[in-house]
Design a protein around this motif. Structure first.
Motif, short mmCIF file in Angstrom:
data_model
loop_
_atom_site.label_atom_id
_atom_site.label_comp_id
_atom_site.label_asym_id
_atom_site.label_seq_id
_atom_site.Cartn_x
_atom_site.Cartn_y
_atom_site.Cartn_z
N GLN A 182 -68.28 -6.07 -28.74
CA GLN A 182 -68.45 -7.73 -27.77
C GLN A 182 -68.74 -7.37 -26.06
N HIS A 183 -68.06 -6.18 -25.64
CA HIS A 183 -68.96 -6.42 -23.97
C HIS A 183 -70.38 -6.12 -23.94
N ILE A 184 -70.67 -5.45 -25.34
CA ILE A 184 -72.14 -5.15 -24.75
C ILE A 184 -72.85 -6.50 -25.90
N GLU A 193 -71.78 -10.13 -24.86
CA GLU A 193 -72.12 -10.19 -23.95
C GLU A 193 -72.42 -9.94 -22.95
N ALA A 194 -72.42 -8.88 -22.43
CA ALA A 194 -73.43 -8.33 -21.21
C ALA A 194 -74.87 -8.86 -20.97
N LYS A 216 -75.83 -12.59 -21.14
CA LYS A 216 -75.18 -13.18 -19.82
C LYS A 216 -76.63 -12.69 -18.75
N HIS A 274 -72.67 3.43 -29.94
CA HIS A 274 -72.42 1.91 -29.93
C HIS A 274 -73.26 1.23 -30.65
N ALA A 311 -74.93 -2.21 -20.38
CA ALA A 311 -73.06 -2.34 -20.40
C ALA A 311 -72.48 -1.29 -21.68
N GLY A 321 -69.93 0.43 -19.03
CA GLY A 321 -68.43 0.17 -19.19
C GLY A 321 -67.45 0.54 -20.24
N SER A 322 -66.49 0.15 -20.79
CA SER A 322 -65.32 0.64 -21.45
C SER A 322 -65.76 1.51 -23.17
#
Length: 401
Positions: A48-50, A52-53, A56, A241, A282, A286-287
């Motif tokens: 998800q954080h990828i 969202e990046a 954005k 990923h 990201a 990121g994580s």
């Protein structure tokens, strides 16, 4: 007027992985309950954080052209990944980002090969290696990694096939389709031959994050400064990923080769997709929790289904150490069921039992088939059950005939 195709594409063999996936999809659309074990992509969504990046970046207006070799910030993220994972240091001019690892490989062969140059390709091989070499005017030289040696080639084998036209050798570890890894000692021994003979090493490391048990991935480039200088590392975020559709891969190595690849990219693709590049930043900065979660899921599936697979009559299989494929030898199973080879066996399996696997001939190994365990455990267990039943029933009918 008859339109004639260029000679360089007439000999191309269609991707067997994409072909079987398309046929399975066609059967599904006809209402058939097909289990597809052909696709070479994780069955997880991109973290998800990828996502969202990426969103954005678009809202911030990052929707324009980028440098042909990739965003400076992405090259920095890739360099950071190499430093963290392998202790390797690469400068921005030693990195190029492309539209997936497959396209990066294609670009590499286009800039290093002249007509008649030879590239040593171990068998089994990923289906696109030989075709890409041929498209660049090169000549694939096949070198069999024998099953009794876990499909790995040896330094002695390598030395015997080197000629004055040898330009490069491909090392894919973890391997598609076998899932094997070369150890540090094995890579050093192969690297010694390459250094002595002046052969470029193309190290495809796209599955590096997917290793199991005590197995550890080593990049041949990290083993000595001399090997680093003589190696082009190929990697990307597709498998690690779960970003197959984002199409981001990259190469790192000799700055002159990278510069040539960049020049070619400037006249072919202009640049990798901008949004995907921000997503990859990201991914690396990121994580990494989702990466480990996927790895653990694949390992759990492997441990569950491997024993069931090798219990099928006529099946033998080297246990994978990485990636997410099983590459069983089905020569005896094909004989028991009345089929000539792995290809005929695989086709019958799809038509009669509705299980889609990839014929081994596309990887240079006609006695094998490739099964992907990048699907749910429930589907995997049902597929193995169907294959087992198929072999048992066909064996009985074959004996009766």
């Amino acid at each position: 007027m008859e339109l004639k195709l260029a000679q360089r594409v007439k000999s191309l063999t269609p991707s067997s992985t994409l072909a079987i996936t398309a046929k399975a999809k066609e059967l599904k659309e006809q209402g058939e309950n097909v289990i597809g074990l052909g696709a070479g992509e994780p069955d997880f969504n991109t973290p998800q954080h990828i996502i969202e990046a990426a969103v954005k970046s678009m809202h911030e207006g990052h929707t324009k052209y980028t440098p042909s070799a990739g965003l400076p910030a992405l090259k920095k993220a890739i360099a950071g990944k190499f430093q963290r994972d392998q202790g390797l240091q690469y400068q921005p001019k030693e990195i190029i980002v492309g539209n997936g690892a497959k396209h990066v490989l294609y670009t590499l062969f286009q800039v290093i090969l002249d007509e008649g140059d030879e590239v040593i390709i171990p068998i089994p091989y990923w289906v696109s290696y030989p075709e890409q070499v041929k498209l660049a005017g090169g000549v694939p030289v096949y070198l069999e990694g024998f099953e009794e040696n876990d499909f790995k080639i040896t330094p002695e084998q390598l030395e015997k096939v080197v000629t004055d036209r040898t330009k490069a050798v491909i090392i894919n570890s973890p391997s598609n389709p076998t899932g094997i890894l070369y150890t540090e000692e094995e890579l050093l021994a192969l690297g010694k031959v390459c250094l002595n003979k002046g052969i470029l090493i193309v190290s495809d490391e796209i599955y590096e994050k997917l290793t199991y048990g005590d197995s550890k991935h080593f990049s041949i480039a990290q083993l000595s400064p001399e090997l680093k200088e003589q190696t082009i590392v190929i990697n990307g975020v597709s498998k690690s990923h779960s970003m197959t559709g984002w199409r981001i891969g990259y190469a790192a190595g000799n700055k002159n080769i990278i510069e040539a690849m960049t020049n070619l990219a400037s006249h072919s693709t202009s640049n990798p997709t901008t949004t995907s590049q921000y997503a990859t930043i990201a991914a690396y900065n990121g994580s990494q929790e989702a990466v480990e979660e996927m790895r653990q899921a694949f390992e759990s599936r492997l441990e569950t289904i491997f024993k069931k697979l090798i219990s099928i009559p006529g099946f033998t299989c080297v246990k994978p150490q990485g990636a997410f494929y099983l590459f069983p030898n089905v020569k005896e199973a094909a004989r028991l069921t009345g089929y000539s080879d792995g290809d005929a066996f695989a086709e019958a399996l799809l038509v009669e039992s509705k299980v889609a696997v990839i014929p081994g001939s596309g990887f240079g190994s006609p006695d094998n088939i490739r099964l992907s365990y990048a699907t749910s455990l429930e589907q995997l267990e049902e597929a193995i059950k169907r294959i087992h039943l198929f072999v048992e029933e066909k064996s009985k009918s074959s004996v009766q005939k």
